[in-house]
Scaffold this motif. Structure first.
Motif, PDB file in Angstrom:
ATOM      1  N   UNK A  65     -29.715  16.137 -38.684  1.00  0.00           N
ATOM      2  CA  UNK A  65     -29.719  16.192 -37.068  1.00  0.00           C
ATOM      3  C   UNK A  65     -29.328  16.936 -35.990  1.00  0.00           C
ATOM      4  N   UNK A  66     -28.163  16.672 -36.100  1.00  0.00           N
ATOM      5  CA  UNK A  66     -27.335  17.084 -35.086  1.00  0.00           C
ATOM      6  C   UNK A  66     -26.486  18.686 -35.551  1.00  0.00           C
ATOM      7  N   UNK A  67     -26.861  19.030 -37.065  1.00  0.00           N
ATOM      8  CA  UNK A  67     -26.303  20.342 -37.211  1.00  0.00           C
ATOM      9  C   UNK A  67     -27.644  21.162 -36.575  1.00  0.00           C
ATOM     10  N   UNK A  68     -29.225  20.770 -37.488  1.00  0.00           N
ATOM     11  CA  UNK A  68     -30.289  21.155 -37.441  1.00  0.00           C
ATOM     12  C   UNK A  68     -31.041  21.323 -36.170  1.00  0.00           C
ATOM     13  N   UNK A 110     -37.816  28.507 -51.612  1.00  0.00           N
ATOM     14  CA  UNK A 110     -38.402  30.374 -50.765  1.00  0.00           C
ATOM     15  C   UNK A 110     -38.067  31.431 -51.529  1.00  0.00           C
ATOM     16  N   UNK A 111     -36.572  31.176 -52.290  1.00  0.00           N
ATOM     17  CA  UNK A 111     -36.096  32.792 -52.578  1.00  0.00           C
ATOM     18  C   UNK A 111     -35.385  33.083 -51.609  1.00  0.00           C
ATOM     19  N   UNK A 134     -39.267  21.585 -39.755  1.00  0.00           N
ATOM     20  CA  UNK A 134     -40.246  20.730 -38.942  1.00  0.00           C
ATOM     21  C   UNK A 134     -40.922  22.290 -38.281  1.00  0.00           C
ATOM     22  N   UNK A 135     -40.390  23.659 -38.279  1.00  0.00           N
ATOM     23  CA  UNK A 135     -41.813  24.428 -37.933  1.00  0.00           C
ATOM     24  C   UNK A 135     -42.609  25.288 -39.324  1.00  0.00           C
ATOM     25  N   UNK A 194     -37.434  30.041 -41.800  1.00  0.00           N
ATOM     26  CA  UNK A 194     -36.196  30.365 -39.917  1.00  0.00           C
ATOM     27  C   UNK A 194     -35.243  31.328 -39.878  1.00  0.00           C
ATOM     28  N   UNK A 195     -35.059  31.154 -38.280  1.00  0.00           N
ATOM     29  CA  UNK A 195     -34.371  33.105 -38.058  1.00  0.00           C
ATOM     30  C   UNK A 195     -33.339  32.370 -39.496  1.00  0.00           C
TER      31      UNK A 195
END
Length: 855
Positions: A180-183, A820-821, A129-130, A826-827
């Motif tokens: 979804x819960x994991x993320x 994305x290599x 989503x980000x 994301x963090x």
């Protein structure tokens, strides 16, 4: 109830599975007297459109624009259209289906307006989503940020907020909910409501099947869908059982990936089954029932986890027999031997045997068909799904607050005029940003730096090329241009300067090269670190090591480092200038520094014919990759990426050879085998003991499955199956290996991190029952050693480097941001961390009894 449905795409102009699901749900709710307004994009239309309670007014962008002004305009249009629609329609609830590539802020906007919100998830777009373009614009410190913030306030837009983690969420299967819960994109209160099929639209075909022979695939034409396995199964079946030949119909959008479609057709032509294979575009929905009635067996050979495709459910409802690969999401629908037949991913041989059983046993086929229809009627009827959705939405609406609009909406302002006014402000903002850049002292220093960098990449390349052209001409080493005649090649040089996994995947190429040119001398050039791995290769006459530079400098020299010309000339002078080479081959497919170093080495070697993958365009460019393409004399065009093994064998096909064996190999010596036996003896491990190899490391940290999960997985394996866990890792990964070792049972854990050579590691792996590890070199060594593999894939190129061969397992989430290599948005790497421990346990629980011969 007044429901506003928001989806990025909507029929009839777009007809993928989730869009048709959305339409079916909308029409069913309308039939139940709910007032529905659909807000979607105008994608594919020349202008916005309003018809039949459907507003096609949103702006969608499937590419990642680099200009913040374009993103601002898209957000201005979408937020304004959404606010105006809400003000006019006054919904009780906003029902979001898919916001990817539109505007994630619409859900935040709805909540700010005190509207009740419900999300419907039929795929995994929420994980990334980000990646939303509006969200990506807002890191502080970027050029134009202050202007963007000012214009956002001036035009009353909402800045990005993350609001997807909602208890009011519907998932089409448990797999998506767990993901979804994991993320952190959902709460445990979210519910699962499976997709539904209109059983009246797809009635059961009561005509009994006699000798089924018509296979059907319906879905996306994409490498991870396993269509190549379906084509291989068709070829193998017709070759083995020619008295009952099959045909295969593939229905999908070829335009979505034309290169891959062409690759499949070319493959079918090479193996001689073009007549039995037909491609069609997606059928109109009203013609799908007839399509299912005219075929016998539905193939679903996907390699990766996916939401159960709608066509699979429709085929079951129509009475087709399902032959499919097993996935977690499909496990909620398919039961092997009851309502479907399942075969391992990437195993066309097993698929053939499943189909042959259906052909030979029509009574069994009929029972599968009837059970499939029964499954649909009990669990997957559209009316049942809509009942559950309606109940859930009513429950949400009961707690809804009165509609309010805290935002000023310019209702009297035409949208086109609003956009034009915004463009004038953006033009002014662009001037302000440029003026600020000019006022920075470092701006004037950046210009000569950029010129220097271009000269650094261009001048040494051009200068060295001229020098070596003159030198080889004077020495009589450069032949006049001639046609490549591969049958006359007596001395062949192969370059593969990549790392461990890539080198192992070269083994089929080397074997087939030697088979096709049995009288030729073959030399192989590798990195010094890879010399041990290929030293015992029986298919090359000599192995050379070439250290082409420290890894930290490689990314700086996409056009070739001046240092590489010097290093290459020294190595070539010592080994090749005294003996004329007829052919040099670079097996690298990528446009990267490794390929640059390979092309420079081939050129400096004095070889007359230099074969490598070339860029798509033949247009010459002064700067960039076409400079290095000039060092190539012949080669296949770099097209759609396929598996690394096939890409290398395509070079042989370009040379006129016909490779027929693509097995991986790894070559060990007696000393290596003795080392492995000594390790087993030292720890008291016998042939009767189960040994599981763990490889928790990887060259890139973002490719590593969390160490704690390796620990918990190892504990479960040791407690459940009483196996030994053997940890393999490089010397620089010793701390990681030690951490895992401390978490596992003493006496049942062996830590070999940094204690083996590459060949010794391969010899040890030959004694293991199973390999579990990340997308890394040891995974491919394990595959070449002939043991079952379970691999974890994240940001790397899955389609090119998935485990090669049959009965190998790869867990990959197939997120929209992959590959994305190392450039993760994301963090934390959600692609690799999204692979749950339970998911791995469930997979191994099925495999371990057969691996350990406990069945």
């Amino acid at each position: 109830m007044r429901i506003l449905v928001i989806s990025n795409l909507y029929p009839p102009y777009h007809k993928s599975d989730y869009e048709i699901d959305c339409q079916d749900i909308v029409e069913s709710l309308k039939n139940r007297q709910h007032q529905i307004q659909v807000l979607t994009s105008s994608y594919g239309l020349e202008k916005t459109q309003i018809d039949n309670n459907t507003r096609r007014m949103l702006t969608i962008n499937f590419e990642d624009p680099s200009d913040w002004k374009d993103v601002f305009l898209k957000e201005l249009v979408n937020q304004t259209v959404f606010k105006r629609t809400c003000l006019e329609f006054k919904p009780d609830l906003c029902f979001f289906f898919n916001l990817s590539h539109v505007s994630l802020s619409l859900s935040s906007l709805a909540m700010k307006m005190d509207l009740s919100v419900c999300f419907y998830y039929a795929n995994n777009w929420f994980v990334t989503r980000e990646k939303d373009q509006w969200h990506q614009l807002w890191p502080k410190g970027e050029d134009g940020y202050r202007i963007l913030r000012y214009l956002t306030n001036r035009f009353k837009l909402l800045s990005p907020l993350q609001t997807l983690s909602s208890s009011h969420s519907i998932f089409t299967n448990s797999y998506l909910k767990n993901l979804a819960l994991e993320c952190h994109a959902a709460t445990p209160e979210a519910i699962v409501i499976p997709c539904g099929v209109n059983v009246n639209r797809f009635p059961y075909n009561n005509i009994k099947r006699q000798k089924p022979h018509r296979l059907l695939y319906v879905g996306q034409i994409h490498p991870d869908k396993g269509i190549d396995d379906a084509i291989k199964a068709l070829f193998l079946f017709n070759r083995r059982y020619g008295d009952s030949p099959l045909s295969l119909t593939i229905v999908g959008d070829e335009k979505s990936d034309p290169d891959y479609s062409a690759q499949l057709k070319d493959f079918a032509g090479r193996i001689g089954i073009s007549e039995e294979l037909k491609f069609f575009d997606f059928f109109p929905q009203e013609k799908m029932p007839e399509l299912f009635r005219s075929h016998d067996i539905f193939l679903s050979p996907s390699h990766t986890e996916e939401s159960p495709i709608r066509s699979l459910l429709e085929a079951m409802s129509s009475g087709m027999v399902i032959v499919s690969t097993p996935t977690v999401s499909k496990s909620e629908i398919l039961e092997d031997g009851v309502n479907a037949l399942l075969f391992p991913k990437g195993n066309p041989d097993s698929c053939v045997e499943k189909i042959h059983r259906l052909v030979e046993d029509t009574m069994f086929l009929e029972s599968i068909r009837m059970n499939a229809r029964s499954t649909i009627e009990r669990k997957f009827q559209l009316s049942h799904s809509v009942d559950s959705i309606e109940q859930f939405l009513n429950k949400i609406a009961e707690t809804a607050k009165p509609f309010r609009s805290p935002y000023e909406i310019q209702r009297k302002t035409n949208l086109d005029n609003l956009v034009r006014r915004a463009k004038r402000w953006l033009a002014l903002g662009k001037c302000v940003v440029f003026a600020r850049i000019l006022l920075r002292p470092k701006f004037f220093f950046q210009i000569p730096v950029k010129i220097y960098k271009k000269l650094l990449g261009f001048t040494p390349h051009s200068l060295h090329k001229i020098i070596f052209d003159v030198y080889f001409f004077l020495k009589g080493r450069r032949r006049k241009k001639s046609t490549l005649q591969s049958q006359h090649m007596q001395r062949i040089l192969v370059l593969h300067l990549a790392d461990m996994g890539d080198v192992v995947l070269t083994s089929p190429f080397l074997r087939e090269l030697q088979r096709c040119f049995p009288k030729a001398w073959i030399g192989l050039v590798v990195q010094p670190r890879m010399y041990n791995l290929v030293e015992k290769c029986p298919y090359v006459d000599e192995v050379f090591s070439y250290d082409w530079g420290p890894s930290q400098q490689r990314e700086k020299y996409l056009r070739g480092s001046p240092h590489w010309w010097t290093l290459a000339s020294r190595t070539a002078k010592h080994n090749f200038w005294d003996h004329q080479l007829d052919l040099a081959i670079s097996t690298r497919w990528n446009e990267d520094p490794c390929q640059a170093a390979s092309l420079i080495f081939m050129y400096v070697s004095g070889t007359a014919h230099r074969v490598a993958y070339k860029g798509i365009s033949s247009k010459q460019m002064r700067y960039g990759w076409k400079d290095l393409d000039r060092l190539i004399t012949e080669g296949p065009i770099r097209g759609h990426p396929q598996h690394e093994v096939e890409q290398q064998l395509d070079i042989l096909r370009f040379l006129g050879a016909m490779p027929d064996d693509n097995r991986l190999e790894v070559w060990t010596s007696q000393e290596d085998e003795q080392f492995a036996q000594n390790v087993l003896n030292k720890y008291g491990i016998t042939q009767a003991d189960g040994i599981i190899a763990f490889a928790p490391g990887a060259a890139w940290p973002f490719r590593r499955w969390p160490a704690q999960r390796f620990i918990e997985l190892g504990q479960w394996l040791q407690d459940t199956f009483n196996v030994f866990v053997l940890i393999l890792a490089a010397k620089n990964e010793e701390d990681l290996a030690l951490k895992i070792e401390k978490g596992l049972r003493d006496g049942k854990t062996v830590n070999l991190a940094g204690k083996t050579t590459l060949r010794e590691m391969a010899a040890v792996l030959k004694h293991c029952n199973l390999f579990v590890g990340n997308d890394s070199g040891p995974l491919h060594v394990a595959t070449a050693a002939g043991i079952p593999v379970v691999g974890f894939y994240g940001p790397g190129e899955y389609h090119r480097f998935k485990p090669w061969g049959m009965n190998q397992e790869a867990l990959w989430l197939d997120l929209s941001c992959s590959p994305c290599s190392q450039n993760c948005l994301f963090s934390e790497p959600r692609c690799i961390e999204g692979i749950t421990l339970n998911q791995v346990k469930n997979l191994l629980a099925q495999k371990m009894p057969f691996i350990l011969d406990l069945s």
